[in-house]
Design a protein around this motif. Structure first.
Motif, PDB file in Angstrom:
ATOM      1  N   ALA A 155      40.910  39.216  40.776  1.00 11.84           N
ATOM      2  CA  ALA A 155      41.887  38.667  41.728  1.00 11.84           C
ATOM      3  C   ALA A 155      43.243  39.344  41.636  1.00 11.84           C
ATOM      4  O   ALA A 155      44.050  39.246  42.571  1.00 11.84           O
ATOM      5  CB  ALA A 155      42.043  37.162  41.515  1.00 11.84           C
ATOM      6  N   GLU A 156      43.540  40.049  40.537  1.00 15.38           N
ATOM      7  CA  GLU A 156      44.832  40.692  40.345  1.00 15.38           C
ATOM      8  C   GLU A 156      44.825  42.166  40.749  1.00 15.38           C
ATOM      9  O   GLU A 156      45.858  42.834  40.673  1.00 15.38           O
ATOM     10  CB  GLU A 156      45.266  40.564  38.881  1.00 15.38           C
ATOM     11  N   LEU A 157      43.690  42.683  41.193  1.00 20.08           N
ATOM     12  CA  LEU A 157      43.578  44.093  41.549  1.00 20.08           C
ATOM     13  C   LEU A 157      44.100  44.346  42.961  1.00 20.08           C
ATOM     14  O   LEU A 157      44.273  43.431  43.766  1.00 20.08           O
ATOM     15  CB  LEU A 157      42.113  44.540  41.464  1.00 20.08           C
ATOM     16  N   THR A 158      44.327  45.609  43.267  1.00 21.38           N
ATOM     17  CA  THR A 158      44.686  45.986  44.636  1.00 21.38           C
ATOM     18  C   THR A 158      43.451  45.861  45.526  1.00 21.38           C
ATOM     19  O   THR A 158      42.311  45.801  45.036  1.00 21.38           O
ATOM     20  CB  THR A 158      45.198  47.426  44.692  1.00 21.38           C
ATOM     21  N   GLY A 159      43.674  45.863  46.830  1.00 23.54           N
ATOM     22  CA  GLY A 159      42.548  45.770  47.758  1.00 23.54           C
ATOM     23  C   GLY A 159      41.556  46.899  47.581  1.00 23.54           C
ATOM     24  O   GLY A 159      40.335  46.692  47.597  1.00 23.54           O
ATOM     25  N   ASP A 160      42.040  48.124  47.412  1.00 23.37           N
ATOM     26  CA  ASP A 160      41.146  49.267  47.238  1.00 23.37           C
ATOM     27  C   ASP A 160      40.337  49.143  45.955  1.00 23.37           C
ATOM     28  O   ASP A 160      39.149  49.492  45.918  1.00 23.37           O
ATOM     29  CB  ASP A 160      41.942  50.570  47.226  1.00 23.37           C
ATOM     30  N   GLN A 161      40.959  48.660  44.897  1.00 29.45           N
ATOM     31  CA  GLN A 161      40.237  48.473  43.636  1.00 29.45           C
ATOM     32  C   GLN A 161      39.165  47.391  43.777  1.00 29.45           C
ATOM     33  O   GLN A 161      38.050  47.525  43.260  1.00 29.45           O
ATOM     34  CB  GLN A 161      41.218  48.107  42.522  1.00 29.45           C
ATOM     35  N   GLN A 162      39.502  46.325  44.478  1.00 24.49           N
ATOM     36  CA  GLN A 162      38.520  45.264  44.709  1.00 24.49           C
ATOM     37  C   GLN A 162      37.336  45.787  45.525  1.00 24.49           C
ATOM     38  O   GLN A 162      36.182  45.485  45.222  1.00 24.49           O
ATOM     39  CB  GLN A 162      39.190  44.082  45.406  1.00 24.49           C
ATOM     40  N   ASP A 163      37.631  46.563  46.558  1.00 26.02           N
ATOM     41  CA  ASP A 163      36.557  47.137  47.365  1.00 26.02           C
ATOM     42  C   ASP A 163      35.630  47.992  46.514  1.00 26.02           C
ATOM     43  O   ASP A 163      34.402  47.921  46.629  1.00 26.02           O
ATOM     44  CB  ASP A 163      37.132  47.985  48.499  1.00 26.02           C
ATOM     45  N   ALA A 164      36.211  48.817  45.648  1.00 27.20           N
ATOM     46  CA  ALA A 164      35.415  49.709  44.806  1.00 27.20           C
ATOM     47  C   ALA A 164      34.520  48.909  43.857  1.00 27.20           C
ATOM     48  O   ALA A 164      33.344  49.251  43.649  1.00 27.20           O
ATOM     49  CB  ALA A 164      36.329  50.642  44.018  1.00 27.20           C
ATOM     50  N   LEU A 165      35.050  47.825  43.297  1.00 27.43           N
ATOM     51  CA  LEU A 165      34.245  47.011  42.390  1.00 27.43           C
ATOM     52  C   LEU A 165      33.143  46.274  43.134  1.00 27.43           C
ATOM     53  O   LEU A 165      32.009  46.161  42.632  1.00 27.43           O
ATOM     54  CB  LEU A 165      35.136  46.028  41.632  1.00 27.43           C
ATOM     55  N   LEU A 166      33.438  45.774  44.323  1.00 23.85           N
ATOM     56  CA  LEU A 166      32.407  45.106  45.110  1.00 23.85           C
ATOM     57  C   LEU A 166      31.293  46.087  45.495  1.00 23.85           C
ATOM     58  O   LEU A 166      30.112  45.733  45.489  1.00 23.85           O
ATOM     59  CB  LEU A 166      33.021  44.468  46.357  1.00 23.85           C
TER      60      LEU A 166
END
Length: 245
Positions: A155-166
């Protein structure tokens, strides 16, 4: 996430899942999830400005788990120029409510085994875990993986980082300790779709934004005479409670 790569609109993503909408309109794959009609709650959705989901405190998820759910669904179906996304439609509330239903406890599933996760997916689900367990274990593993990769919870990551993890979870490349990341992602994306297109009585699709996006009539008694006309349906969507768009 492969269904919604950069440069593709949310409309493209949702059209690929549109065949799910009619089946979910009045209950969804998580049957048995009817909640007590709460007209006052339904009225809480902001109708004067950009839509925001009504205030909701989770009953099943912890605060940390719910923060992940909110962040993840906001990336899976984002708010854009087409309209509100999963977060604004109340999908996190929908998923939390589902965790207190027979669906989440596997009450209607055959869970006697044998379980063989190496079998082809065409042979069906092959883990001894019900949705409650998949979320509890998967959310813990997802945040652990996020901290390994970036030093922060999801929840604390940037949008791009979240996308990459998903994307890593969807492909199974994310290494989870307690269950396959691909399995966790499959439940998360399925429940996100369901929450966006379900009847608002279940907590999601607030303001019927999912139905408005695809032009779905909702819980009307009969609209089959319009199906073959090739015309836009002229009447508003209607929920089980009688709300109209």
């Amino acid at each position: 996430m492969s269904e919604q790569k950069k440069g593709h609109s949310r409309r493209d993503f949702l059209l690929k899942t549109i065949t799910l909408a009619p089946a979910m309109a009045v209950g969804g794959a998580t049957m048995g999830a009817f909640t007590t009609p709460m007209a006052a709650q339904a009225a809480e959705v902001n109708s004067t400005g950009p839509q925001q989901a009504r205030d909701y405190q989770p009953n099943w998820f912890t605060a940390e788990e719910f923060a992940f759910i909110k962040a993840a669904v906001a990336r899976l179906i984002p708010n854009d120029d087409r309209g509100p996304g999963a977060l604004e439609a109340g999908v996190p509330e929908f998923i939390d409510r589902q965790m207190n239903t027979p669906y989440a406890t596997g009450a209607t599933w055959y869970m006697q085994g044998p379980f063989n996760p190496d079998l082809p997916k065409e042979l069906g689900y092959q883990l001894p875990l019900v949705p409650q367990q998949i979320y509890r274990l998967g959310l813990a593993d997802a945040d652990d993986y996020s901290k390994q990769q970036h030093g922060k919870v999801f929840a604390e990551l940037t949008g791009d980082q979240q996308d990459a993890l998903l994307q890593a979870m969807e492909s199974g490349k994310a290494e989870f300790k307690q269950l396959p990341s691909k399995t966790f992602f499959a439940f998360l994306i399925q429940n996100t779709r369901e929450g966006f297109f379900s009847d608002p009585i279940h907590g999601g699709n607030q303001g019927m934004v999912g139905w408005k996006l695809i032009g779905f009539p909702g819980a009307r008694a009969d609209f089959m005479d319009w199906v073959e006309r090739g015309e836009q349906y002229p009447f508003p969507s209607v929920s089980i409670r009688g709300e109209r768009t």
